[in-house]
Design an enzyme around this catalytic site. Structure first.
Site, PDB file in Angstrom:
ATOM      1  N   HIS A 135     -18.993 -31.792  -3.563  1.00 31.27           N
ATOM      2  CA  HIS A 135     -18.523 -31.039  -4.732  1.00 31.27           C
ATOM      3  C   HIS A 135     -18.611 -31.863  -6.016  1.00 31.27           C
ATOM      4  O   HIS A 135     -18.349 -33.053  -6.037  1.00 31.27           O
ATOM      5  CB  HIS A 135     -17.080 -30.561  -4.513  1.00 31.27           C
ATOM      6  CG  HIS A 135     -16.118 -31.708  -4.401  1.00 31.27           C
ATOM      7  ND1 HIS A 135     -15.512 -32.275  -5.492  1.00 31.27           N
ATOM      8  CD2 HIS A 135     -15.688 -32.415  -3.326  1.00 31.27           C
ATOM      9  CE1 HIS A 135     -14.732 -33.256  -5.103  1.00 31.27           C
ATOM     10  NE2 HIS A 135     -14.824 -33.375  -3.788  1.00 31.27           N
ATOM     11  N   HIS A 144     -34.126 -38.440  -6.086  1.00 32.64           N
ATOM     12  CA  HIS A 144     -34.474 -38.145  -4.684  1.00 32.64           C
ATOM     13  C   HIS A 144     -33.331 -38.627  -3.799  1.00 32.64           C
ATOM     14  O   HIS A 144     -32.996 -39.819  -3.807  1.00 32.64           O
ATOM     15  CB  HIS A 144     -35.774 -38.863  -4.316  1.00 32.64           C
ATOM     16  CG  HIS A 144     -36.205 -38.668  -2.899  1.00 32.64           C
ATOM     17  ND1 HIS A 144     -37.307 -39.273  -2.370  1.00 32.64           N
ATOM     18  CD2 HIS A 144     -35.680 -37.928  -1.874  1.00 32.64           C
ATOM     19  CE1 HIS A 144     -37.459 -38.929  -1.102  1.00 32.64           C
ATOM     20  NE2 HIS A 144     -36.473 -38.110  -0.772  1.00 32.64           N
TER      21      HIS A 144
HETATM   22  C1  LIG Z   1     -34.487 -51.364  -0.727  1.00 33.50           C
HETATM   23  C2  LIG Z   1     -35.983 -51.266  -0.595  1.00 33.50           C
HETATM   24  C3  LIG Z   1     -36.547 -50.357  -1.704  1.00 33.50           C
HETATM   25  C4  LIG Z   1     -36.541 -52.680  -0.768  1.00 33.50           C
HETATM   26  O1  LIG Z   1     -37.914 -52.662  -0.610  1.00 33.50           O
HETATM   27  P1  LIG Z   1     -38.751 -54.018  -0.913  1.00 33.50           P
HETATM   28  O2  LIG Z   1     -38.523 -54.416  -2.345  1.00 33.50           O
HETATM   29  O3  LIG Z   1     -40.144 -53.771  -0.451  1.00 33.50           O
HETATM   30  O4  LIG Z   1     -38.014 -55.112  -0.042  1.00 33.50           O
HETATM   31  P2  LIG Z   1     -38.535 -55.905   1.233  1.00 33.50           P
HETATM   32  O5  LIG Z   1     -38.909 -54.988   2.348  1.00 33.50           O
HETATM   33  O6  LIG Z   1     -39.548 -56.917   0.776  1.00 33.50           O
HETATM   34  O7  LIG Z   1     -37.196 -56.667   1.651  1.00 33.50           O
HETATM   35  C5  LIG Z   1     -36.587 -57.680   0.835  1.00 33.50           C
HETATM   36  C6  LIG Z   1     -35.406 -58.219   1.602  1.00 33.50           C
HETATM   37  O8  LIG Z   1     -34.368 -57.225   1.625  1.00 33.50           O
HETATM   38  C7  LIG Z   1     -34.084 -56.811   2.965  1.00 33.50           C
HETATM   39  N1  LIG Z   1     -33.913 -55.362   2.936  1.00 33.50           N
HETATM   40  C8  LIG Z   1     -34.821 -54.460   2.498  1.00 33.50           C
HETATM   41  N2  LIG Z   1     -34.311 -53.233   2.560  1.00 33.50           N
HETATM   42  C9  LIG Z   1     -33.066 -53.336   3.036  1.00 33.50           C
HETATM   43  C10 LIG Z   1     -32.043 -52.415   3.333  1.00 33.50           C
HETATM   44  N3  LIG Z   1     -32.228 -51.114   3.108  1.00 33.50           N
HETATM   45  N4  LIG Z   1     -30.870 -52.872   3.804  1.00 33.50           N
HETATM   46  C11 LIG Z   1     -30.688 -54.204   4.027  1.00 33.50           C
HETATM   47  N5  LIG Z   1     -31.634 -55.140   3.758  1.00 33.50           N
HETATM   48  C12 LIG Z   1     -32.813 -54.712   3.297  1.00 33.50           C
HETATM   49  C13 LIG Z   1     -35.286 -57.252   3.811  1.00 33.50           C
HETATM   50  O9  LIG Z   1     -34.931 -57.479   5.147  1.00 33.50           O
HETATM   51  C14 LIG Z   1     -35.704 -58.508   3.084  1.00 33.50           C
HETATM   52  O10 LIG Z   1     -34.845 -59.561   3.456  1.00 33.50           O
HETATM   53  P3  LIG Z   1     -35.380 -61.087   3.547  1.00 33.50           P
HETATM   54  O11 LIG Z   1     -35.860 -61.430   2.157  1.00 33.50           O
HETATM   55  O12 LIG Z   1     -34.182 -61.844   3.991  1.00 33.50           O
HETATM   56  O13 LIG Z   1     -36.502 -61.040   4.538  1.00 33.50           O
HETATM   57  C15 LIG Z   1     -36.445 -50.668   0.777  1.00 33.50           C
HETATM   58  O14 LIG Z   1     -36.315 -51.584   1.851  1.00 33.50           O
HETATM   59  C16 LIG Z   1     -35.672 -49.414   1.167  1.00 33.50           C
HETATM   60  O15 LIG Z   1     -34.593 -49.448   1.737  1.00 33.50           O
HETATM   61  N6  LIG Z   1     -36.283 -48.259   0.831  1.00 33.50           N
HETATM   62  C17 LIG Z   1     -35.743 -46.962   1.161  1.00 33.50           C
HETATM   63  C18 LIG Z   1     -36.652 -46.287   2.179  1.00 33.50           C
HETATM   64  C19 LIG Z   1     -36.297 -44.846   2.385  1.00 33.50           C
HETATM   65  O16 LIG Z   1     -35.205 -44.410   2.154  1.00 33.50           O
HETATM   66  N7  LIG Z   1     -37.270 -44.056   2.784  1.00 33.50           N
HETATM   67  C20 LIG Z   1     -37.080 -42.635   2.959  1.00 33.50           C
HETATM   68  C21 LIG Z   1     -38.146 -41.893   2.262  1.00 33.50           C
HETATM   69  S1  LIG Z   1     -37.960 -40.168   2.463  1.00 33.50           S
END
Ligand SMILES: CC(C)(COP(=O)(O)OP(=O)(O)OC[C@H]1O[C@@H](n2cnc3c(N)ncnc32)[C@H](O)[C@@H]1OP(=O)(O)O)[C@@H](O)C(=O)NCCC(=O)NCCS
Length: 211
Positions: A135, A144
């Site tokens: 709400h 998104h």
């Molecule tokens: C947060 C996010 C944008 C970061 O992406 P990124 O910049 O490419 O980050 P990386 O994958 O290089 O990860 C960087 C660090 O953060 C950590 N990390 C990434 N995403 C994380 C998350 N959601 N929760 C906890 N840790 C996370 C990785 O393990 C990595 O740790 P390290 O440096 O100790 O190895 C991405 O991981 C994410 O969560 N995206 C959302 C995906 C989603 O919702 N998709 C649905 C689409 S419909």
């Protein structure tokens, strides 16, 4: 016969096309700049690129942008609208949407999503599969909310922000513009513009491949 044009022949586009059929659209055509290399997207045809869509808008009863990148989706949406495209919203019949919620144009609400009373959903927003928006939440343009993410009551999310899959946001939190909340994060305090936050409780990290 009702005809819908979707810009963006992606996986998300397929889900949107499927939802559109459930809503009664009879013809669904995709447009994508990968055309003519790509001529189909699942069960649907890709019939042209962005330029062709722009020159054939009058042949469609509705147009929708199914591009996951929030900023690109917003820009394309404005371009198509300016050219006279009839931006429509697709509200899947298996979503539960309060009649006391306000839904803008170009919005996609997918199966299992719940939108409660007093929510205000801005243009071009994606409410993905089984997310919930409680709400009085206010969502800006081209936000998104990913599958399974949950916003408690009275949350505000600024334009172009992305709430990752399975994330949760505590009630009355303000999330700025162009923010990314990582998958599974739990947001318990306000988030300033342009930050990426992850974890439980969510803390900021440096942006890399964020939205
Ligand atoms: C947060 C996010 C944008 C970061 O992406 P990124 O910049 O490419 O980050 P990386 O994958 O290089 O990860 C960087 C660090 O953060 C950590 N990390 C990434 N995403 C994380 C998350 N959601 N929760 C906890 N840790 C996370 C990785 O393990 C990595 O740790 P390290 O440096 O100790 O190895 C991405 O991981 C994410 O969560 N995206 C959302 C995906 C989603 O919702 N998709 C649905 C689409 S419909």
């Amino acid at each position: 016969m009702s005809r819908l044009a979707i810009l963006g022949a992606s996986g998300h586009g397929k889900v949107v096309a499927d939802a559109a059929e459930c809503c009664g659209w009879q013809v669904v055509d995709f447009f994508d700049d990968a055309w003519p290399r790509v001529v189909s997207n699942g069960a649907w045809q890709v019939v042209g690129d962005t330029a062709m869509l722009k020159s054939s808008l009058q042949h469609y009863d509705g147009v929708l942008v199914a591009i996951g990148n929030n900023a690109v989706r917003y820009r394309k949406m404005l371009e198509l609208e300016e050219l006279g495209g009839r931006l429509c919203s697709i509200l899947h019949p298996a979503a539960t949407i309060s009649r006391h919620a306000v839904i803008d144009k170009g919005v996609v609400i997918l199966a299992g999503a719940v939108v409660n009373a007093g929510a205000d959903i801005g243009p071009g927003v994606i409410l993905n599969t089984s997310c919930s928006v409680d709400h009085d939440c206010v969502l800006g343009a081209c936000v998104h909310i990913s599958p399974g993410a949950r916003l408690a009551g009275g949350v505000k999310v600024g334009d172009l922000s992305w709430i990752g899959i399975g994330a949760s946001v505590r009630q009355l939190i303000n999330i700025g513009r162009h923010v990314t909340v990582g998958a599974g994060g739990v947001v318990v305090s306000d988030v300033a513009d342009s930050l990426t936050v992850i974890g439980v409780p969510a803390k900021k990290i440096s942006n890399k491949n964020a939205n």
